[in-house]
Enzyme design. Structure first.
Site, PDB file in Angstrom:
ATOM      1  N   CYS A 279       6.275  -0.334   7.106  1.00 53.14           N
ATOM      2  CA  CYS A 279       5.861   0.823   6.307  1.00 53.14           C
ATOM      3  C   CYS A 279       7.036   1.277   5.449  1.00 53.14           C
ATOM      4  CB  CYS A 279       5.440   1.954   7.239  1.00 53.14           C
ATOM      5  SG  CYS A 279       4.988   3.473   6.384  1.00 53.14           S
ATOM      6  N   LEU A 280       6.759   1.604   4.193  1.00 50.60           N
ATOM      7  CA  LEU A 280       7.824   2.049   3.295  1.00 50.60           C
ATOM      8  C   LEU A 280       8.450   3.358   3.775  1.00 50.60           C
ATOM      9  CD1 LEU A 280       6.132   1.277  -0.141  1.00 50.60           C
ATOM     10  CD2 LEU A 280       7.944  -0.042   0.978  1.00 50.60           C
TER      11      LEU A 280
ATOM     12  N   HIS B 259      -3.907   1.418   8.114  1.00 51.07           N
ATOM     13  CA  HIS B 259      -2.543   1.947   8.027  1.00 51.07           C
ATOM     14  C   HIS B 259      -2.476   3.095   7.015  1.00 51.07           C
ATOM     15  CE1 HIS B 259       1.994   1.257   7.911  1.00 51.07           C
ATOM     16  NE2 HIS B 259       1.779   2.027   6.854  1.00 51.07           N
ATOM     17  N   GLU B 260      -3.077   2.890   5.832  1.00 52.41           N
ATOM     18  CA  GLU B 260      -3.006   3.916   4.779  1.00 52.41           C
ATOM     19  C   GLU B 260      -3.856   5.137   5.136  1.00 52.41           C
ATOM     20  OE1 GLU B 260      -0.631   3.577   2.847  1.00 52.41           O
ATOM     21  OE2 GLU B 260      -0.310   1.446   3.142  1.00 52.41           O
TER      22      GLU B 260
ATOM     23  N   GLY C  58       0.831  -1.196   0.000  1.00 50.69           N
ATOM     24  CA  GLY C  58       0.000   0.000   0.000  1.00 50.69           C
ATOM     25  C   GLY C  58       0.867   1.248   0.000  1.00 50.69           C
TER      26      GLY C  58
ATOM     27  N   HIS D  99      -2.031   7.376   7.372  1.00 47.22           N
ATOM     28  CA  HIS D  99      -1.094   8.254   6.658  1.00 47.22           C
ATOM     29  C   HIS D  99      -1.784   9.553   6.242  1.00 47.22           C
ATOM     30  CE1 HIS D  99       2.686   6.167   6.142  1.00 47.22           C
ATOM     31  NE2 HIS D  99       2.100   5.065   5.705  1.00 47.22           N
TER      32      HIS D  99
ATOM     33  N   GLN E  96       3.123   9.975   1.149  1.00 51.67           N
ATOM     34  CA  GLN E  96       4.435   9.328   1.163  1.00 51.67           C
ATOM     35  C   GLN E  96       5.233   9.650  -0.102  1.00 51.67           C
ATOM     36  OE1 GLN E  96       2.507   5.294   2.120  1.00 51.67           O
ATOM     37  NE2 GLN E  96       4.523   5.116   3.074  1.00 51.67           N
TER      38      GLN E  96
HETATM   39 NI    NI Z   1       2.953   3.140   5.563  1.00 51.09          NI
END
Ligand code: NI
Length: 169
Positions: free
Chosen positions: A94-95, A136-137, A46, A140, A51
């Site tokens: 998480c990226l 999670h997204e 995701g 963000h 991000q």
């Molecule tokens: Ni993330």
């Protein structure tokens, strides 16, 4: 399509709440395509627009197993309108928080509303992994990283790790 630079903690840009998107145009479509390419290349399951440097309320995700056909999902202006129960999301990552994994408390089920990339309303009832990915997204988009949801001690350890890493490079 282009692979975008993923912003990482503690970049302050990630802390800001995103703006709702009220006009889906060609630029939005390009952003979505670039976000998808960035997510697949990472690879991740995701990615939120913030991000990739856009302060807009857009997420992409694909939770299909790696060896299976890609199923790209796009959600614009997503909101959790109902939730139920709780679950421990094990080993979340998480990226935007490289080299860090932790267990996070999440809702077991969520009901999410938003629109797709063509502006059609979407209503998603999710449980299991999808429920966690959506939470999670959407976090963000509200300026929250999963590292904000772990203990202060774990966060301190990670901050120390980052400092060491920065000294080395
Ligand atoms: Ni993330």
């Amino acid at each position: 399509m282009a692979v975008l630079k993923i912003r990482t903690y503690p970049d302050k840009f990630l802390k800001q709440p995103t703006k709702p998107l009220d006009n889906i145009d060609g630029q939005t479509q390009k952003m979505i395509d670039d976000m998808a390419e960035t997510m697949y290349q990472a690879p991740g399951v995701g990615l939120a627009a913030i991000q990739a440097g856009f302060d807009q309320s857009v997420i992409v995700y694909d939770i299909a197993p790696r060896d299976e056909k890609r199923v790209l999902n796009v959600l614009i202006n997503p909101r959790i309108i109902a939730h139920e129960g709780s679950v421990l999301s094990e080993n979340e990552g998480c990226l935007s928080v490289p080299d860090f994994r932790a267990d996070v408390k999440r809702y077991a089920q969520v009901l999410v509303e938003g629109v797709d990339r063509d502006g059609n309303p979407l209503r998603i009832e999710a449980d299991g992994f999808l429920s966690v990915v959506l939470q999670h997204e959407i976090d963000h988009l509200n300026g929250t990283l999963f590292i904000d949801r772990v203990s202060a001690l774990k966060r301190q350890l990670y901050n120390r790790h980052l400092k060491k890493k920065m000294k080395k490079s």
